[in-house]
Enzyme design. Structure first.
Site, PDB file in Angstrom:
ATOM      1  N   CYS A 138       2.229  51.585 -10.189  1.00  8.82           N
ATOM      2  CA  CYS A 138       2.821  50.504  -9.595  1.00  8.82           C
ATOM      3  C   CYS A 138       2.046  50.133  -8.146  1.00  8.82           C
ATOM      4  CB  CYS A 138       4.250  50.324  -9.452  1.00  8.82           C
ATOM      5  SG  CYS A 138       4.643  48.510  -8.505  1.00  8.82           S
ATOM      6  N   CYS A 141       3.926  48.629  -5.329  1.00  7.12           N
ATOM      7  CA  CYS A 141       5.111  49.425  -4.937  1.00  7.12           C
ATOM      8  C   CYS A 141       4.507  50.555  -3.931  1.00  7.12           C
ATOM      9  CB  CYS A 141       5.752  50.128  -5.939  1.00  7.12           C
ATOM     10  SG  CYS A 141       6.342  49.019  -7.387  1.00  7.12           S
ATOM     11  N   ASP A 142       3.444  50.996  -4.492  1.00  7.65           N
ATOM     12  CA  ASP A 142       2.698  52.377  -3.664  1.00  7.65           C
ATOM     13  C   ASP A 142       1.493  52.325  -2.783  1.00  7.65           C
ATOM     14  OD1 ASP A 142       5.102  53.673  -4.985  1.00  7.65           O
ATOM     15  OD2 ASP A 142       4.077  54.170  -6.696  1.00  7.65           O
TER      16      ASP A 142
END
Ligand code: NDP
Length: 336
Positions: A138, A141-142
């Protein structure tokens, strides 16, 4: 014999942000939802470390901890949970929805499908082992964890382009590796990725292995040239696998409308499927955003849609229940 088994108001299938949020709203509406949350409840966030983009957690929170809190909040208002994977579902168009756990049958007047999706995996050594330690599925997200670092993105579709463009804002160098020289991504997305000065394309390469460095985090990726067969160890701090998602619609795929990739189709701006009383939310319907917050948002929509459905649906002889009331007797089967 009249059928006097309990008929739930609402069954929710799925224990991720979408399912738990649906349960929370439904529980607060006194629907006493029953949630089949799956054996590995918590959904994709169960495999996530720091979550820094969910509003309300300014210091960030670990994915499993956040899911525990979602679950506890739904439970506080009367949600009941079955911590197991459903074996079979029999959907009905406006009638009784049936869910099976082995031979056990559970009945409901309405159902919210929230089984989510899972990222497609490469299936190579190190991929799972180094999840949360350099390997991610992701970008949104990261990506921010790799500020000033070297990153590789695997894939050649729009997701890979989108992730690369996003992550390139943080990473110092980003390599986009695709298994073919051609890209599946739309021209415009390819152009946008190419315009970024710190993105380089590397084709045709496939990943053979993710290898840890001495600190136990990802150290390098072993790449194989798909044409020549030659391999190389590509040093990198982070690797993002962006090769698509698989919606978890297998238990309902022949019963409710899905698109060609298996995502459940809902009416625009709603969680209604083509079947009355059947609602679908979260990543199971969403091929675009796939965030915990968007999943939670549609979970809320699903609960409201189910609540309105239960309130407004007139008693039907097929459904065997009265909205808001106790189940009625099943009409005798003709000839029985
Ligand atoms: P896609 O299925 O479109 O692309 C998957 C990519 O991964 C392809 O390049 C494919 O290669 C590659 N791939 C698949 N399996 C492997 C494997 N085992 N090893 C190596 N490479 C592999 O998925 P996306 O998630 O990119 O997109 C899904 C849908 O969502 C599309 O319709 C897309 O347009 C849309 N989308 C749109 C966005 C936007 O417009 N901003 C953003 C994100 C997604 P190959 O081509 O060789 O099969």
């Amino acid at each position: 014999m009249p059928d006097e088994r309990k008929i739930e108001n609402l069954i929710v299938i799925g224990g991720g942000p979408a399912g738990y949020t649906a349960a929370l709203y439904a529980a607060r509406a006194n629907l006493e939802p029953l949630v089949f949350e799956g054996f590995q409840w918590g959904g994709q966030l169960q495999n996530t470390t720091d979550v820094e983009n969910y509003p309300g957690y300014p210091e960030g929170i670990m994915g499993p901890e956040m899911m525990s809190q979602f679950r506890a909040q739904a439970e506080r208002f009367g949600t009941r949970f079955v911590t197991d994977d459903v074996d079979r579902i029999e959907l009905s168009d406006g009638g009784v929805q049936k869910v099976y756990l082995g031979d056990e049958e559970y009945l409901a007047k309405s159902i919210i499908l929230a089984m989510g999706a899972e990222p497609r995996r490469l299936g190579v050594p190190g991929e799972m082992e180094l999840g949360g330690r350099g390997v991610s599925t992701c970008g949104v997200c990261d990506g921010a964890f790799f500020k000033g670092q070297k990153v590789i993105v695997i894939g050649g579709g729009d997701s890979a382009m989108e992730d690369s463009i996003f992550i390139s804002k943080y990473a110092s160098e980003l390599t986009l590796a695709n298994r073919r020289d051609e890209f599946r991504a739309s021209k415009i997305m390819q152009e946008r990725a190419k315009e970024q000065p710190n993105i380089e394309f590397k084709t045709p390469f496939v990943v053979e292995e993710f290898v840890a460095g001495e600190d136990g985090k990802l150290g390098h990726v072993r790449l194989r040239n798909a044409e020549t067969g030659g391999t190389e160890d590509f040093p990198t701090d982070g690797a993002f696998i962006a090769i698509g998602h698989i919606p978890r619609s297998e238990v309902v795929v022949d019963q409710v409308d899905t698109d060609e990739d298996g995502y459940v189709v809902t009416q625009p701006g709603s969680t209604k499927t083509n079947l009355a009383g059947v609602f679908a939310v979260g990543d199971l319907v969403d091929r675009t955003y796939r965030q915990a917050i968007t999943a939670a948002g549609t979970g809320c929509m699903g609960a409201l849609d189910a609540e309105w459905y239960l309130r407004d649906t007139p008693p039907s002889p097929e459904a065997h229940w009265l909205p808001g009331g106790e189940p009625t007797e099943v009409a005798p089967t003709p000839g029985a």
